[in-house]
Design a protein around this motif. Sequence first.
Motif, PDB file in Angstrom:
ATOM      1  N   SER A  48      -6.152   4.529  -2.836  1.00  0.00           N
ATOM      2  CA  SER A  48      -6.041   4.119  -1.327  1.00  0.00           C
ATOM      3  C   SER A  48      -4.846   2.712  -1.342  1.00  0.00           C
ATOM      4  O   SER A  48      -5.286   3.224   0.106  1.00  0.00           O
ATOM      5  CB  SER A  48      -7.129   2.672  -2.177  1.00  0.00           C
ATOM      6  N   LYS A  52      -4.235   3.194   2.592  1.00  0.00           N
ATOM      7  CA  LYS A  52      -4.368   1.830   4.106  1.00  0.00           C
ATOM      8  C   LYS A  52      -2.827   2.344   4.306  1.00  0.00           C
ATOM      9  O   LYS A  52      -2.433   1.761   5.805  1.00  0.00           O
ATOM     10  CB  LYS A  52      -3.678   1.055   3.006  1.00  0.00           C
ATOM     11  N   VAL A  57      -2.808  -0.682   7.309  1.00  0.00           N
ATOM     12  CA  VAL A  57      -2.171  -1.618   7.084  1.00  0.00           C
ATOM     13  C   VAL A  57      -1.398  -1.622   6.321  1.00  0.00           C
ATOM     14  O   VAL A  57      -0.606  -2.941   6.199  1.00  0.00           O
ATOM     15  CB  VAL A  57      -4.086  -1.478   5.981  1.00  0.00           C
ATOM     16  N   ALA A  77      -3.169  -2.177  12.521  1.00  0.00           N
ATOM     17  CA  ALA A  77      -4.363  -1.454  11.914  1.00  0.00           C
ATOM     18  C   ALA A  77      -4.425  -0.881  13.112  1.00  0.00           C
ATOM     19  O   ALA A  77      -5.275   0.172  13.653  1.00  0.00           O
ATOM     20  CB  ALA A  77      -5.347  -2.165  10.590  1.00  0.00           C
ATOM     21  N   MET A  87     -11.459   3.328   9.337  1.00  0.00           N
ATOM     22  CA  MET A  87     -11.913   3.936   7.835  1.00  0.00           C
ATOM     23  C   MET A  87     -12.564   2.432   7.834  1.00  0.00           C
ATOM     24  O   MET A  87     -12.795   1.962   7.966  1.00  0.00           O
ATOM     25  CB  MET A  87     -10.163   2.600   7.038  1.00  0.00           C
ATOM     26  N   HIS A  89     -14.051   0.050   4.226  1.00  0.00           N
ATOM     27  CA  HIS A  89     -13.543   0.326   3.314  1.00  0.00           C
ATOM     28  C   HIS A  89     -14.449   0.157   1.849  1.00  0.00           C
ATOM     29  O   HIS A  89     -15.777  -0.208   2.873  1.00  0.00           O
ATOM     30  CB  HIS A  89     -12.774  -0.825   3.581  1.00  0.00           C
ATOM     31  N   GLN A  90     -14.170  -0.271   0.942  1.00  0.00           N
ATOM     32  CA  GLN A  90     -15.367  -0.207  -0.532  1.00  0.00           C
ATOM     33  C   GLN A  90     -16.298  -1.375   0.003  1.00  0.00           C
ATOM     34  O   GLN A  90     -17.530  -1.379  -0.191  1.00  0.00           O
ATOM     35  CB  GLN A  90     -13.864   0.011  -1.370  1.00  0.00           C
ATOM     36  N   GLU A  91     -15.199  -2.441   0.323  1.00  0.00           N
ATOM     37  CA  GLU A  91     -15.910  -3.864   0.487  1.00  0.00           C
ATOM     38  C   GLU A  91     -16.996  -3.703   2.170  1.00  0.00           C
ATOM     39  O   GLU A  91     -16.102  -3.301   3.026  1.00  0.00           O
ATOM     40  CB  GLU A  91     -15.335  -4.784   0.235  1.00  0.00           C
ATOM     41  N   SER A  93     -18.239  -4.327   5.626  1.00  0.00           N
ATOM     42  CA  SER A  93     -17.308  -5.840   6.165  1.00  0.00           C
ATOM     43  C   SER A  93     -18.185  -5.245   7.567  1.00  0.00           C
ATOM     44  O   SER A  93     -17.584  -5.020   8.624  1.00  0.00           O
ATOM     45  CB  SER A  93     -15.923  -4.959   6.286  1.00  0.00           C
ATOM     46  N   ASP A 170     -14.163   4.745   2.033  1.00  0.00           N
ATOM     47  CA  ASP A 170     -13.496   4.705   0.181  1.00  0.00           C
ATOM     48  C   ASP A 170     -14.664   4.354   0.280  1.00  0.00           C
ATOM     49  O   ASP A 170     -14.818   3.250   0.075  1.00  0.00           O
ATOM     50  CB  ASP A 170     -12.328   3.584   1.009  1.00  0.00           C
TER      51      ASP A 170
END
Lengths: 500, 342
Positions: A48, A52, A57, A77, A87, A89-91, A93, A170
């Motif tokens: 990760s 990033k 990031v 970014a 990208m 992200h895992q969470e 958004s 991710d």
Amino acid sequence: MREDRSPILELQGITKSFGGVEALRGVDFALHPGEIHGLVGENGAGKSTLMKIIAGVHSEFSGRFLIDGKETHFRSARDAHAAGIAMVHQELSVAPDLTVAENVFLGNQPTNRLGLVQWRRMAREAGEQLARFGIDVDPMSRLGDLPIGLQQLIEIARVLFSGARIVILDEPTSALSPPEVERLFATLRRLREEGTAIVFISHFIEDILLVSDMVTVFRNGRKVAETPSTATSKGALIEAMIGRGGEALEHSYSDDLMLPQPSDSSVILKVDQLSLARSLKDISFEARAGEVLGIYGFMGCGQQELSRILFGKLQPDSGTLAVGGTPKTFASTAAARRAGVALVPESRRAMLFHQEPVYKNISISILDRISSLLLKPAQERDIAQRQVEQLQIRPPVVGLDLGMLSGGNQQKVALAKWLTYPPKLLVLCEPTRGMDVGAKNDVINIVRDLRAKGLAIIVLSTEPETVLSLADRILVLKRGALVREFKNEPVSKDRLLEAA
Amino acid sequence: MASSETAVAAGQRARGLAPFLRSQMRNIAPFLTLIFLSGFFAFASPSFATLDNLGNILTQVSVTGIIAVGLTFVILCAEIDLSIASIANVTGIAVAYFTLQESYVNIPNIPLPGAAAILMAILLCAALGLVNALGLTVIGIPSFIMTLAMMQIAAGISAMLVRGQIAYKVPGLITTLGSGSIGGIPWIVIVAAIMLLGGHLVLTYTRFGRYVYMVGGNREAAEYSGLNVKLILGAVMVISAVCSGIGGMLGVAHFGSAQQNEFDTYLLDSIAAVVVGGTSLFGGRGGIGNTIVGLFVLGVLNNGLDHVNIDSFLKILIRGLILLAALVINVYAQRLREKAVD
């Protein structure tokens, strides 16, 4: 396909450290147009962090960063985005209160000359884009009303169709059902034909092997292998990830560990066909007195939800729990506590009072046992003092505000809360996460003591070491379902990873 | 144990007085404000710093004080109750509604014996508090909105009961407590003092009081400790409504009449007293001691402005500015304390 083109992205000797700890050490990485590149590695291996850096990031690092052969440095970014890098992200958004169409066009809604949003055009184009992805939803429906997996697909679709040349995903599949994963893969393959370069990070090695052209393995901040996915296997990748016989770790658990004969003591907890929306499917198991049951699985496999249901914080859609008595579910955490269940969640912040002294943190769960109406502060302090000494909490001062203790000592306070009047069932989420070796050993010893006292203990973790160091019996949770039970048999880290 | 604690206390002190003072900012600032205001008015007006005037101030803050007891519980839980003044009003009206009025009062009321009238009034405010509690905990309406609705509901019930008229009679006990005095001390001051003391004892020495602080300090942690958070939140809403009701009944006796919109200024005054005193709006910090200091700050300010020659319209603005200053200090005190702990 890749030999005839030069890399779109090339990284040379990337090193990145956080506060003196090196997260990446001299990593080289190249990505070609029309390539799906899989990344695997354990938590904290550096995948990760590298992504990033690519996505802008992290802008502070050493090493060379080339795009189309030209040296580049992203400050944010936004710079990366302008260069065609996107990208997921895992969470999740997304904006759940906006419509599907608004989410697809977030930040660049089509407008007319007056700057007004062209709703009809936006809805039509969003619908077309999603249809290409095999998603059939009303573009004007509220995103938050859709199932989580669909929301995630829409977020991925937004990024994939944003026109980016390099797309980083991710852990995109952890919340998706098998048909949704299939749809995602079909889209990824189509984008590959169109020349997009895709980086795909996943714990699911089958997925990586299925969809990617190249696989890169990370371990302890280093790239340890890079191979065409047709030339490797799941076993070989797991071996590269955990490094059998490689660098000496504190205790790698790469060798087989013999699990004991299952205990035949009384059943404390019986879970029957527990289901929760997309998180858990038909979970049934038992936990026995004097036994540590480990539940292992990747991030997002449903562990967190399971622990919350056991403690009455979440209500399942169907299924029952029985702690001693009749099958039921707990309507509140207070009901679960009365029934003899205790939970230590993965986040200390969620269960401790940082601005209150240590003794109040320890006594909060047992106040009703030592006082009916009036508080007995002297007794509270005595009890806390005993726990502090027993668990070797430092400094041993019960009047100190909790916030002044170190993380490991706070974790011990979180355990101490439940130990004066031990529960029947103790549920521990990630009990050793982020601890130094000494504190880890302390916690392991505490848990073994409790087992000896006859508690049923459930340890849920995404770290194989944690489960292996504590559990007598291990269940593997995968995408919300129990897929494997290890008991009275040899088990090792790669066997666990293989099962998950 | 005691010795090691003293050692650490000494250690904390050794790190410097400044961090300690910073962590105590929320308790120190209101005190300094009180001393400053008292000094200022004593200097500006010879009639301010007299024993008689101290009695005036105490009487003037009594109703606010009674209401603020319950509100302190609510704010300690990081919730808010905007219906306190309306509930005070409707309870005061209700106790008069159930009392025999003079023949010239043209309200179709239901006269009951004094004790029954008081009981009915208490039941009414408790019931309204229970509605607040259920809305907040069972349905999940934020307390700000729930009590805003209750503010209107209680005002509506008040209007229905008196229909634009004014009632004067309340039961004898209420008349005594609201407007009588014993040995030169007004009963209403004694009642306020007893309720403030009671609130302090409950918050400091009972299990329920500890739960209030813990729920306010970290609601999630309270839930993960197996506390019945909803029950505690519901209880503080009922406590707040009953305190408001008692304040309303005594207030009606104190003013000598029961009518609509009689308590409108008490909403802001009560919230101001709690917050100016230093109880954290984020919950978990503060207490009745803070509320008492806040009451005095407000009382001295209101009373003192009457003693100096000042435009009466400007007074309203000044009160607003003082409240704003207190809010700024309240929020900063929270941040300073968090820094001191980390």
